[in-house]
Design an enzyme around this catalytic site. Structure first.
Site, short mmCIF file in Angstrom:
data_model
loop_
_atom_site.label_atom_id
_atom_site.label_comp_id
_atom_site.label_asym_id
_atom_site.label_seq_id
_atom_site.Cartn_x
_atom_site.Cartn_y
_atom_site.Cartn_z
N ARG A 34 -8.46 -0.48 11.21
CA ARG A 34 -7.62 0.26 12.15
C ARG A 34 -7.80 1.76 11.99
O ARG A 34 -8.41 2.43 12.83
CB ARG A 34 -6.14 -0.15 11.96
CG ARG A 34 -5.22 0.25 13.13
CD ARG A 34 -4.73 1.68 13.07
NE ARG A 34 -3.97 1.97 11.86
CZ ARG A 34 -3.56 3.18 11.53
NH1 ARG A 34 -3.84 4.22 12.32
NH2 ARG A 34 -2.90 3.39 10.40
N ASP A 35 -7.31 2.31 10.91
CA ASP A 35 -7.36 3.76 10.70
C ASP A 35 -8.80 4.25 10.54
O ASP A 35 -9.14 5.36 10.96
CB ASP A 35 -6.53 4.12 9.47
CG ASP A 35 -6.31 5.61 9.32
OD1 ASP A 35 -6.39 6.33 10.32
OD2 ASP A 35 -6.06 6.06 8.19
N HIS A 227 -0.84 7.11 0.84
CA HIS A 227 -1.99 7.13 1.74
C HIS A 227 -2.61 8.53 1.67
O HIS A 227 -2.10 9.48 2.26
CB HIS A 227 -1.51 6.83 3.18
CG HIS A 227 -2.60 6.76 4.19
ND1 HIS A 227 -2.93 5.61 4.86
CD2 HIS A 227 -3.45 7.71 4.67
CE1 HIS A 227 -3.91 5.84 5.71
NE2 HIS A 227 -4.24 7.12 5.62
N HIS A 229 -5.88 11.31 1.87
CA HIS A 229 -7.19 11.68 2.38
C HIS A 229 -7.85 12.58 1.35
O HIS A 229 -7.17 13.25 0.56
CB HIS A 229 -7.07 12.38 3.73
CG HIS A 229 -6.73 11.45 4.85
ND1 HIS A 229 -7.47 11.36 6.01
CD2 HIS A 229 -5.72 10.57 4.99
CE1 HIS A 229 -6.94 10.45 6.81
NE2 HIS A 229 -5.87 9.97 6.22
N CYS A 260 -9.10 12.82 9.76
CA CYS A 260 -8.11 13.41 10.65
C CYS A 260 -8.82 14.30 11.67
O CYS A 260 -9.51 15.24 11.30
CB CYS A 260 -7.10 14.24 9.86
SG CYS A 260 -5.85 15.01 10.91
N ASN A 269 -10.41 9.00 4.73
CA ASN A 269 -9.50 8.31 3.83
C ASN A 269 -10.11 8.13 2.44
O ASN A 269 -11.33 8.17 2.27
CB ASN A 269 -9.20 6.92 4.40
CG ASN A 269 -8.34 6.98 5.64
OD1 ASN A 269 -7.21 7.42 5.61
ND2 ASN A 269 -8.90 6.51 6.76
#
Length: 323
Positions: A34-35, A227, A229, A260, A269
């Site tokens: 997903r991300d 979470h 990055h 991002c 990530n």
């Protein structure tokens, strides 16, 4: 206290040495499908996405966030959510969350057979406006009935809080502001809340301070995930700090997929391979087969036509290719 060598999980030669005060097991919340994929400009075929999920599960990942039930016009990459769940069928992991933006998205997810959902809130006004076209308060009002309806239907609900440590328009984010949004999501009934360093500017001291603040507000680490990055190379250091404070769920993306779009220097990530290497070296069980995971990320990199930014994957690749 002195670290003591122990026999524990190993991964391609990593020596296992435990440190005091760390959990024995960490649940990796895999966000790659997903991300990770949502920022890819070229739409990945649904059959490739399904195979990606199957390979992640085969590598031992028990939690894989599959997709998002957003309108296709918002994120074309995720416009095949229903088709993906149908194609996966019984091949889903024990936890297979899907992101929902609103009540309509929840309706679609439930109709498609989703067993767990997630909502995505912001700690800052700027990102809330750009991502949801609402203020922080308005977005929370939108999420309240989504969480209530999902919980009434027996579904666990994860809440994401983005921009926890920095915002590209507002700069440093006051931790009290982050705590306020996080505690509201907890009040709504979210079963798990993930604290997101969306642009990768956080450092260990900030992570410790936020977890302490939330603890004083009555929110235990048993309901929290992190979470990170890796924009400034801080993701693993921040993860270790979170583990030292009792967090046992860590988000990561196979091969370091994602990033991002609002931070040009963002490297994506935290790579799942990098995380597994660190946790294995600390004697922490994840249940993940690192070589199998690495082969999965190499396969996906071939599908995407570009290399992975994961350092552990780069180090492991020669031995995998020679196997």
């Amino acid at each position: 206290m002195v670290a003591t060598p122990e026999t524990g999980p190993s991964a391609r030669g990593v020596a296992s040495t435990r440190l005091p005060g760390l959990p024995e097991r960490v649940e990796i919340y895999e966000v790659g499908p997903r991300d990770g994929l949502q920022n890819e400009s070229a739409v990945v075929p649904v059959a490739v996405k399904a195979e990606f999920v199957r390979r992640l599960v085969a590598a031992g990942l028990r939690t894989v966030e599959l997709t998002s039930f957003v309108p296709r016009r918002w994120i074309p990459q995720l416009g095949d959510a229903e088709e993906l769940l149908e194609l996966l069928g019984d091949d889903q992991p024990p936890r297979a969350p899907v992101l929902v933006p609103n009540e309509k998205g929840l309706e679609r997810a439930v109709a498609a057979g989703a067993r767990e959902v997630a909502v995505f809130a912001s700690a800052t006004e700027s990102f809330a406006r750009r991502n949801l076209n609402r203020s922080v308060a308005e977005s929370l009002e939108m999420f309240a009935p989504v969480v209530a309806q999902a919980r009434a239907a027996g579904l666990p609900v994860r809440g994401y809080v983005s921009m926890c440590f920095g915002d590209p328009w507002e700069g440093a984010v006051p931790l009290g502001q982050v705590a306020e949004v996080t505690l509201r999501l907890a009040e709504f009934g979210c079963t798990e809340i993930s604290l997101g360093d969306t642009i990768g500017v956080g450092t260990p001291g900030q992570v410790a301070a936020l977890l302490d603040l939330l603890g004083r507000g009555g929110l235990g680490v048993d309901r929290l995930a992190v979470h990170f990055h890796d924009t400034y190379g801080q993701a693993l250091a921040n993860t270790l700090t979170a583990l030292q404070h009792g967090v046992t769920t860590v988000d990561a993306s196979a091969g370091g997929l994602g990033g991002c779009p609002y931070a040009g220097s963002a490297t994506g990530n935290l790579a799942t391979e990098d995380l597994v290497w660190q946790l294995s070296g600390l004697g922490i069980d994840t249940g993940v087969d690192l070589p199998a995971l690495a082969r999965t990320s190499l396969w996906l990199a071939g599908q995407l036509g570009r290399p992975s930014p994961s350092r552990a994957l780069a180090a492991l690749t020669p031995s995998l290719q020679g196997a």
